[in-house]
Design a protein around this motif. Structure first.
Motif, PDB file in Angstrom:
ATOM      1  N   ARG A   1       0.833  -1.204   0.000  1.00  0.00           N
ATOM      2  CA  ARG A   1       0.000   0.000   0.000  1.00  0.00           C
ATOM      3  C   ARG A   1       0.868   1.254   0.000  1.00  0.00           C
ATOM      4  N   THR A   2       1.985   1.206   0.716  1.00  0.00           N
ATOM      5  CA  THR A   2       2.877   2.376   0.757  1.00  0.00           C
ATOM      6  C   THR A   2       3.444   2.686  -0.624  1.00  0.00           C
ATOM      7  N   TRP A   3       3.696   1.636  -1.441  1.00  0.00           N
ATOM      8  CA  TRP A   3       4.156   1.866  -2.807  1.00  0.00           C
ATOM      9  C   TRP A   3       3.091   2.598  -3.604  1.00  0.00           C
ATOM     10  N   ARG A   4       1.848   2.152  -3.462  1.00  0.00           N
ATOM     11  CA  ARG A   4       0.756   2.793  -4.215  1.00  0.00           C
ATOM     12  C   ARG A   4       0.615   4.257  -3.791  1.00  0.00           C
ATOM     13  N   GLU A   5       0.688   4.514  -2.504  1.00  0.00           N
ATOM     14  CA  GLU A   5       0.571   5.881  -2.010  1.00  0.00           C
ATOM     15  C   GLU A   5       1.721   6.738  -2.518  1.00  0.00           C
ATOM     16  N   SER A   6       2.924   6.176  -2.504  1.00  0.00           N
ATOM     17  CA  SER A   6       4.098   6.908  -2.991  1.00  0.00           C
ATOM     18  C   SER A   6       3.977   7.205  -4.480  1.00  0.00           C
ATOM     19  N   LEU A   7       3.568   6.203  -5.260  1.00  0.00           N
ATOM     20  CA  LEU A   7       3.404   6.411  -6.705  1.00  0.00           C
ATOM     21  C   LEU A   7       2.319   7.438  -6.993  1.00  0.00           C
ATOM     22  N   SER A   8       1.254   7.444  -6.204  1.00  0.00           N
ATOM     23  CA  SER A   8       0.195   8.435  -6.392  1.00  0.00           C
ATOM     24  C   SER A   8       0.739   9.845  -6.208  1.00  0.00           C
ATOM     25  N   ARG A   9       1.591  10.021  -5.208  1.00  0.00           N
ATOM     26  CA  ARG A   9       2.194  11.341  -4.985  1.00  0.00           C
ATOM     27  C   ARG A   9       3.177  11.690  -6.102  1.00  0.00           C
TER      28      ARG A   9
END
Length: 198
Positions: free
Chosen positions: A106-114
């Motif tokens: 999930r942290t990867w997805r959040e980072s990629l979203s940013r």
């Protein structure tokens, strides 16, 4: 010395043609990752093993269990942190990208979203029957058996948020399936799964 002529950037029409051409060309072959992982070409393998040099020739292919080249504890987290940061740099330079990537956390997805908030990202969720994933891993012979299944069952990769489009590749990747992705991309609206914008 003559002044160089300015190089025009890609306009909307050219950008659209480039994106479409990239989509119609199909997914990149995994071997193209070699372009991103051949740092430190002058490092001798013996130097790598001894730890006297910290520039792996092909870091993504190393699978050491411990030491400075420990894949899971050292190399892998740094590689993917850098890989994710490469994407906005490449896109910001005018490149249209097709990125094949398992967003494992999930942290990867959040980072990629940013990181990709300023770009037109079309996120495709790729599903496959777990038994078929197991079979493909056995057939390939270069994967840890059960890795794909664990991404779904343990990591929960399809639970981190919505996709812009989803496909099921259990029966393979047909021309019809590929064309459905192109059609969905062409008809995309302003809403984006990665950014949450609507």
């Amino acid at each position: 010395m003559p002044t160089p002529l300015p190089v025009p950037g890609p306009g909307p029409e050219r950008r659209r043609r480039l994106q479409l051409a990239a989509l119609e060309a199909g997914p990149a072959h995994p071997d193209q990752l070699d372009l991103l992982t051949s740092c430190g070409n002058g490092t001798h393998p013996a130097e790598q093993r001894s730890g006297t040099r910290h520039h792996p020739q092909r870091s993504i292919e190393r699978r050491d269990d411990e030491g400075p080249f420990s894949w899971w504890n050292e190399m892998r987290p740094r590689f993917f942190k850098g890989f994710h940061r490469c994407l906005p740099a490449l896109a910001g330079a005018g490149n249209d990208l097709i990125v094949e990537h398992v967003i494992e956390f999930r942290t990867w997805r959040e980072s990629l979203s940013r990181l990709l908030a300023d770009f037109d990202v079309f996120l495709v969720g790729v599903h496959c029957d777990l038994a078929e994933i197991d079979r493909r891993e056995r057939e390939r012979g270069d994967r840890r058996i059960g890795e794909g299944r664990s991404h779904v069952e343990t990591d929960g990769i399809h639970t981190f948020g919505p996709y812009d489009y989803e496909v099921d590749t259990s029966d393979g990747v047909s021309t019809t399936l590929t064309q459905s992705v192109v059609t969905a991309w062409r008809s995309r609206g302003t809403r984006r799964a990665m950014s949450g914008k609507s």
